[in-house]
Scaffold this motif. Structure first.
Motif, short mmCIF file in Angstrom:
data_model
loop_
_atom_site.label_atom_id
_atom_site.label_comp_id
_atom_site.label_asym_id
_atom_site.label_seq_id
_atom_site.Cartn_x
_atom_site.Cartn_y
_atom_site.Cartn_z
N ARG A 11 0.88 -1.16 0.00
CA ARG A 11 0.00 0.00 0.00
C ARG A 11 0.92 1.20 0.00
NH1 ARG A 11 -5.26 -0.68 -1.49
NH2 ARG A 11 -6.43 -2.02 -0.10
N GLU A 12 0.77 2.02 -1.01
CA GLU A 12 1.74 3.10 -1.19
C GLU A 12 3.13 2.47 -1.21
OE1 GLU A 12 0.26 5.79 -1.96
OE2 GLU A 12 -1.73 5.22 -1.26
N ARG A 14 4.51 0.92 1.40
CA ARG A 14 4.64 -0.01 2.53
C ARG A 14 4.26 -1.42 2.11
NH1 ARG A 14 1.66 -1.45 7.45
NH2 ARG A 14 -0.23 -0.46 6.69
N LEU A 16 2.67 -4.70 2.89
CA LEU A 16 1.72 -5.17 3.90
C LEU A 16 2.01 -6.62 4.30
CD1 LEU A 16 -1.79 -3.92 2.72
CD2 LEU A 16 -0.41 -3.10 4.62
N PRO A 35 -3.88 -7.21 13.84
CA PRO A 35 -4.38 -5.93 14.33
C PRO A 35 -4.96 -5.08 13.21
CG PRO A 35 -1.98 -5.93 14.23
CD PRO A 35 -2.42 -7.32 13.93
N ASN A 36 -5.67 -4.02 13.58
CA ASN A 36 -6.22 -3.09 12.59
C ASN A 36 -5.11 -2.60 11.66
OD1 ASN A 36 -8.30 -1.77 15.19
ND2 ASN A 36 -8.96 -3.05 13.50
N GLY A 37 -5.39 -2.63 10.39
CA GLY A 37 -4.44 -2.13 9.41
C GLY A 37 -3.38 -3.12 8.99
N ALA A 38 -3.43 -4.35 9.50
CA ALA A 38 -2.38 -5.34 9.18
C ALA A 38 -2.47 -5.81 7.73
CB ALA A 38 -2.48 -6.53 10.12
N GLY A 39 -3.66 -5.74 7.14
CA GLY A 39 -3.79 -6.16 5.74
C GLY A 39 -4.75 -7.33 5.53
N LYS A 40 -5.60 -7.62 6.49
CA LYS A 40 -6.51 -8.78 6.40
C LYS A 40 -7.50 -8.59 5.24
CE LYS A 40 -7.92 -8.10 10.60
NZ LYS A 40 -7.08 -6.88 10.83
N THR A 41 -8.14 -7.41 5.19
CA THR A 41 -9.10 -7.15 4.11
C THR A 41 -8.39 -7.17 2.76
OG1 THR A 41 -10.65 -5.89 5.45
CG2 THR A 41 -10.58 -5.34 3.11
N THR A 42 -7.19 -6.58 2.73
CA THR A 42 -6.43 -6.55 1.47
C THR A 42 -6.12 -7.97 1.01
OG1 THR A 42 -5.44 -4.46 2.19
CG2 THR A 42 -4.36 -5.62 0.37
N HIS A 188 -12.22 -10.27 14.21
CA HIS A 188 -11.54 -10.06 15.50
C HIS A 188 -12.23 -10.90 16.58
CE1 HIS A 188 -9.03 -6.82 13.92
NE2 HIS A 188 -10.11 -6.35 13.33
N1 ATP Z 1 -7.59 2.33 -0.67
C1 ATP Z 1 -6.47 2.39 0.04
N2 ATP Z 1 -5.45 3.17 -0.33
C2 ATP Z 1 -4.30 3.22 0.38
N3 ATP Z 1 -4.09 2.50 1.50
C3 ATP Z 1 -5.08 1.71 1.91
C4 ATP Z 1 -6.32 1.59 1.22
N4 ATP Z 1 -7.11 0.72 1.86
C5 ATP Z 1 -6.40 0.30 2.92
N5 ATP Z 1 -5.19 0.89 2.94
C6 ATP Z 1 -4.14 0.66 3.92
O1 ATP Z 1 -3.76 -0.69 3.84
C7 ATP Z 1 -3.49 -1.18 5.14
C8 ATP Z 1 -4.25 -2.48 5.33
O2 ATP Z 1 -5.64 -2.22 5.30
P1 ATP Z 1 -6.67 -3.40 5.50
O3 ATP Z 1 -8.03 -2.82 5.35
O4 ATP Z 1 -6.30 -4.52 4.63
O5 ATP Z 1 -6.37 -3.81 7.03
P2 ATP Z 1 -7.16 -4.79 8.00
O6 ATP Z 1 -6.15 -5.72 8.59
O7 ATP Z 1 -8.31 -5.42 7.30
O8 ATP Z 1 -7.66 -3.80 9.12
P3 ATP Z 1 -8.95 -3.79 10.09
O9 ATP Z 1 -8.72 -4.81 11.17
O10 ATP Z 1 -8.94 -2.40 10.63
O11 ATP Z 1 -10.17 -4.06 9.23
C9 ATP Z 1 -3.86 -0.09 6.13
O12 ATP Z 1 -2.67 0.51 6.59
C10 ATP Z 1 -4.64 0.89 5.32
O13 ATP Z 1 -4.35 2.22 5.73
#
Ligand code: ATP
Length: 210
Positions: A11-12, A14, A16, A35-42, A188
């Motif tokens: 992402r950018e 970084r 993930l 944790p939040n932001g770790a990249g699970k949704t991605t 979670h």
């Molecule tokens: N559209 C986007 N553009 C840039 N960065 C993004 C975008 N969507 C998510 N991110 C970044 O990618 C990283 C991973 O996001 P992601 O949604 O996969 O995390 P997550 O583990 O599912 O978090 P959560 O537990 O909060 O749902 C985060 O740091 C987020 O800021």
């Protein structure tokens, strides 16, 4: 069998996750944790092919999900962390339209069965803008029963669901696996299920480690 090799995403600037490898056999439940932001949704979107081009290979029953996209989509149900329901449409219209997107024509009895299962019996004609957050989530979950497929990719499916619903959803995951399905979900929530759960732990990579 869902097999994932060498999945890497940025992402950018970084990284993930790097070189994620998974082998999810028929009849399995796997929870992506972190944790939040770790990249699970991605990661879930990456596997579903919804996250644009990223590195790695996703195969379903030995077929490359990219090259055999139609077959993969035919076997896949992805439920995102938002319910994805059109508020202007009724409950039944939403389910009908979503199934139609994959070429499935839903008979009324299938809709009734699904709504009965998710405890929304009689809500068929209710406009979705009149539903609560938990009811909207249940409409989304009804797709588990209107679009029967082997591979469930579920992003935070427990969101807004009440305690009884949590137990029911856990039961549906177990039943799906017991029938040979594959469940991969992010949550979670600590699962309480009567079968083994496999875990994928995503931890934020240290800055600059890519
Ligand atoms: N559209 C986007 N553009 C840039 N960065 C993004 C975008 N969507 C998510 N991110 C970044 O990618 C990283 C991973 O996001 P992601 O949604 O996969 O995390 P997550 O583990 O599912 O978090 P959560 O537990 O909060 O749902 C985060 O740091 C987020 O800021």
């Amino acid at each position: 069998m869902l097999r994932v090799q060498g999945l890497t995403a940025w992402r950018e600037d970084r990284c993930l996750y790097r070189d994620v490898a998974l082998a999810l056999p028929a009849g399995s439940i796997t929870q992506i944790r972190g944790p939040n932001g770790a990249g699970k949704t991605t990661l879930l979107k990456h596997i579903a092919g919804l996250a644009g081009h990223r590195a790695g290979l996703v195969s379903w029953l030995a077929y490359d999900s990219h090259n055999d996209r139609d077959d993969f989509l035919h076997n896949l149900l992805y439920l995102g962390h938002l319910p994805g329901i059109k508020s202007a449409l009724s409950v039944a219209e939403n389910l009908t339209a979503l199934a139609a997107c994959r070429g499935v024509s839903l008979p009324p009895e299938t809709i009734s069965y699904a709504l009965n299962t998710v405890k929304l019996a009689g809500y068929d004609d209710m406009p979705c803008h009149q539903l609560s957050a938990g009811q909207l989530r249940r409409v989304a979950l009804a797709r588990l029963f209107t679009e029967p497929v082997a591979l469930w990719l579920l992003d935070e499916p427990f969101t807004a669901i009440d305690q009884a619903g949590v137990r029911e959803l856990e039961g549906w995951l177990v039943a799906h696996a017991a029938h040979g399905g594959v469940v991969l979900l992010t949550t979670h929530h600590q699962l309480h299920v009567s079968c083994p759960v496999h875990y994928v732990d995503l931890l934020p990579l240290p800055e600059g480690r890519d």
